[in-house]
Enzyme design. Structure first.
Site, PDB file in Angstrom:
ATOM      1  N   HIS A  89      -6.561  -8.434  29.229  1.00 39.92           N
ATOM      2  CA  HIS A  89      -7.041  -9.756  29.485  1.00 39.92           C
ATOM      3  C   HIS A  89      -6.693 -10.956  30.664  1.00 39.92           C
ATOM      4  CE1 HIS A  89      -2.612 -10.656  28.693  1.00 39.92           C
ATOM      5  NE2 HIS A  89      -3.205 -11.952  27.934  1.00 39.92           N
TER       6      HIS A  89
HETATM    7  C1  UD1 Z   1      -2.029 -16.665  26.787  1.00 38.45           C
HETATM    8  C2  UD1 Z   1      -1.357 -16.922  28.196  1.00 38.45           C
HETATM    9  C3  UD1 Z   1      -0.648 -15.330  28.966  1.00 38.45           C
HETATM   10  C4  UD1 Z   1      -0.675 -14.574  28.055  1.00 38.45           C
HETATM   11  C5  UD1 Z   1      -2.051 -13.923  26.854  1.00 38.45           C
HETATM   12  C6  UD1 Z   1      -1.376 -13.584  25.803  1.00 38.45           C
HETATM   13  C7  UD1 Z   1      -1.825 -19.304  29.185  1.00 38.45           C
HETATM   14  C8  UD1 Z   1      -2.084 -20.036  30.148  1.00 38.45           C
HETATM   15  N1  UD1 Z   1      -1.965 -17.858  28.464  1.00 38.45           N
HETATM   16  O1  UD1 Z   1      -3.546 -16.226  27.120  1.00 38.45           O
HETATM   17  O2  UD1 Z   1      -0.195 -15.554  29.153  1.00 38.45           O
HETATM   18  O3  UD1 Z   1      -0.775 -13.160  28.084  1.00 38.45           O
HETATM   19  O4  UD1 Z   1      -1.835 -15.390  26.126  1.00 38.45           O
HETATM   20  O5  UD1 Z   1      -2.106 -13.275  25.206  1.00 38.45           O
HETATM   21  O6  UD1 Z   1      -0.805 -19.465  28.168  1.00 38.45           O
HETATM   22  N2  UD1 Z   1      -8.323 -16.903  20.624  1.00 38.45           N
HETATM   23  C9  UD1 Z   1      -8.490 -16.622  19.289  1.00 38.45           C
HETATM   24  N3  UD1 Z   1      -7.720 -16.549  18.136  1.00 38.45           N
HETATM   25  C10 UD1 Z   1      -6.531 -16.564  18.524  1.00 38.45           C
HETATM   26  C11 UD1 Z   1      -6.292 -17.342  20.176  1.00 38.45           C
HETATM   27  C12 UD1 Z   1      -7.375 -17.409  21.341  1.00 38.45           C
HETATM   28  O7  UD1 Z   1      -9.717 -16.458  19.550  1.00 38.45           O
HETATM   29  O8  UD1 Z   1      -4.927 -16.750  17.845  1.00 38.45           O
HETATM   30  C13 UD1 Z   1      -9.443 -16.841  21.981  1.00 38.45           C
HETATM   31  C14 UD1 Z   1      -9.727 -18.559  21.775  1.00 38.45           C
HETATM   32  O9  UD1 Z   1     -11.533 -18.477  22.274  1.00 38.45           O
HETATM   33  C15 UD1 Z   1      -9.634 -18.954  24.024  1.00 38.45           C
HETATM   34  C16 UD1 Z   1      -8.905 -17.355  24.459  1.00 38.45           C
HETATM   35  O10 UD1 Z   1      -8.934 -16.246  23.680  1.00 38.45           O
HETATM   36  O11 UD1 Z   1     -10.018 -19.744  24.591  1.00 38.45           O
HETATM   37  C17 UD1 Z   1      -7.756 -17.359  25.188  1.00 38.45           C
HETATM   38  O12 UD1 Z   1      -7.067 -18.396  24.272  1.00 38.45           O
HETATM   39  P1  UD1 Z   1      -5.426 -18.924  25.401  1.00 38.45           P
HETATM   40  O13 UD1 Z   1      -4.327 -19.316  24.634  1.00 38.45           O
HETATM   41  O14 UD1 Z   1      -6.405 -19.873  26.395  1.00 38.45           O
HETATM   42  O15 UD1 Z   1      -5.253 -17.801  26.492  1.00 38.45           O
HETATM   43  P2  UD1 Z   1      -4.643 -15.667  26.640  1.00 38.45           P
HETATM   44  O16 UD1 Z   1      -6.471 -15.113  27.719  1.00 38.45           O
HETATM   45  O17 UD1 Z   1      -4.468 -15.447  25.108  1.00 38.45           O
END
Ligand code: UD1
Length: 358
Positions: free
Chosen positions: A204
């Site tokens: 990821h």
């Molecule tokens: C975040 C953390 C990363 C961690 C990861 C674990 C930061 C900068 N990054 O990355 O360090 O390793 O979480 O998962 O904080 N989304 C969903 N459902 C959710 C959450 C997210 O669909 O419940 C999707 C959304 O489209 C979002 C994307 O995932 O834009 C990324 O989510 P985000 O929390 O921004 O970053 P992660 O890649 O999850």
């Protein structure tokens, strides 16, 4: 003394669960806040249920957005929580955006900040997590570290040694508490897999998945490994979007599924032949379990998993292939135990807080 603990994203839950448990067991007044950075049932709620964490007292419900907007929303909402509840200590964990946002607000509100999993450094500022780590550590009053390299990093950055407490690894506290149950549930059975006859993949990191060429290259190397052993791939929402939009070819031996609940993933990891990952936490969990791990990154902020544990970095197709070959041939170090990864880190954290109450 009133403690406010914060969680926001999936990796926070297993780090903070045992700390919250210790605080509650000792009858310390506590407020539990979820920023809502992760919000899907299988990225958030299911972890609360399985880890036996109380429901958050406050949910900021910030959701996904650009880094600046997400961070700003957490800050604005968390400032109000601080002003209403006036905690003596705020506790954060790890390196996600929620961690850094809450650290900034706490420091400006004059509230003592404790950072669980402090001092880790990849020395790679292209990782958003590295920026979050540096910001949080420099604003923290109590820096709780998991490994020796973290203490050395903090000393190099001029942080006073009396603020640094090597306590061990809270995520390992959670792992040791749940691993037996997780294995007893035999999560491989429903997936048609046999113990030690499959590998597990997670992916990821923006550096691996946000660029179509990088994602295609890593998937190609892994697809080739999957002709020799089936690979189960629970897909993070960020990665699923990219796989679908980029039309990346995926080998027949790779089985995609939704992100898994904590116990299913832990059970699968414990009985896998090996793990391929770009996660931070999984490098530590595989070391704690003695399971071989190939980390699909150029660097690691957790060097003890390489020096003591079962982890090796592998980014090129040749390195991934060679690593898989060695593991499948039975040539891999079993690793040794890491000092203080003994299931009592959270106890030590709360001991420090109680001893030096602000
Ligand atoms: C975040 C953390 C990363 C961690 C990861 C674990 C930061 C900068 N990054 O990355 O360090 O390793 O979480 O998962 O904080 N989304 C969903 N459902 C959710 C959450 C997210 O669909 O419940 C999707 C959304 O489209 C979002 C994307 O995932 O834009 C990324 O989510 P985000 O929390 O921004 O970053 P992660 O890649 O999850």
């Amino acid at each position: 003394m009133k403690i406010l603990s914060v969680v926001g994203a999936r990796p926070n839950f297993m780090k903070m669960a045992p700390v919250v448990e210790q605080i509650l067991q000792r009858g310390i007044p506590h407020l539990f806040v979820h920023t809502g950075q992760h919000y899907d049932e299988n990225m958030s709620r299911v972890f609360f249920d399985q880890l036996g964490m109380p429901r958050p007292d406050v949910d900021l419900e910030v959701g996904s957005d650009t880094h600046a907007r997400q961070t700003a929303r957490i800050m604005t909402a968390f400032e109000e929580v601080c002003r209403e509840h006036r905690p003596d200590i705020v506790l954060v964990g790890g390196d996600v955006n929620s961690t850094a946002a809450v650290a900034l607000v706490s420091a400006k509100e004059g509230i003592a900040l404790g950072h669980v999993e402090s001092g880790l450094r990849s020395f790679d500022r292209s990782m958003p997590e590295e920026i979050n780590r540096v910001v949080t550590d420099h604003l923290s009053t109590y820096l709780f570290t998991t490994e020796e390299s973290a203490d050395a990093n903090l000393a190099r950055e001029g942080i006073a040694p009396e603020r640094v407490h090597r306590v061990g690894n809270c995520m390992v506290d959670t792992l040791l508490k749940h691993v037996r149950t997780a294995v007893e549930r035999a999560p491989w059975t429903g997936l048609g897999l046999d113990p030690a006859a499959y590998a597990l993949l997670t992916l990821h990191r923006p550096s691996n998945v946000d660029d179509d060429a990088a994602l295609a290259s890593v998937m190609q190397a892994i697809s080739s490994v999957s002709s020799r052993i089936p690979i189960l791939f629970p897909v993070h929402p960020r990665t699923r979007r990219r796989l679908e939009s980029g039309g990346v070819p995926i080998g027949n031996g790779i089985r995609l599924c939704e992100p898994l609940p904590y116990l299913a993933f832990l059970g699968l990891m414990a009985k896998s032949r090996f793990v391929l990952t770009d996660s931070g936490g999984i490098q530590e969990e595989t070391t704690a379990l003695g399971v071989p791990c190939l980390t699909l990154r150029r660097n690691t902020e957790r060097p003890v998993t390489v020096t003591h544990g079962t982890n090796r970095l592998a980014t090129t197709p040749e390195e991934i292939q060679a690593g898989a070959d060695e593991i499948l041939a039975g040539h891999w170090r079993t690793g040794e135990s890491v000092p203080l990864w003994d299931g009592r880190a959270s106890e030590r954290i709360v001991d420090v807080l109680v001893r030096s109450r602000p």
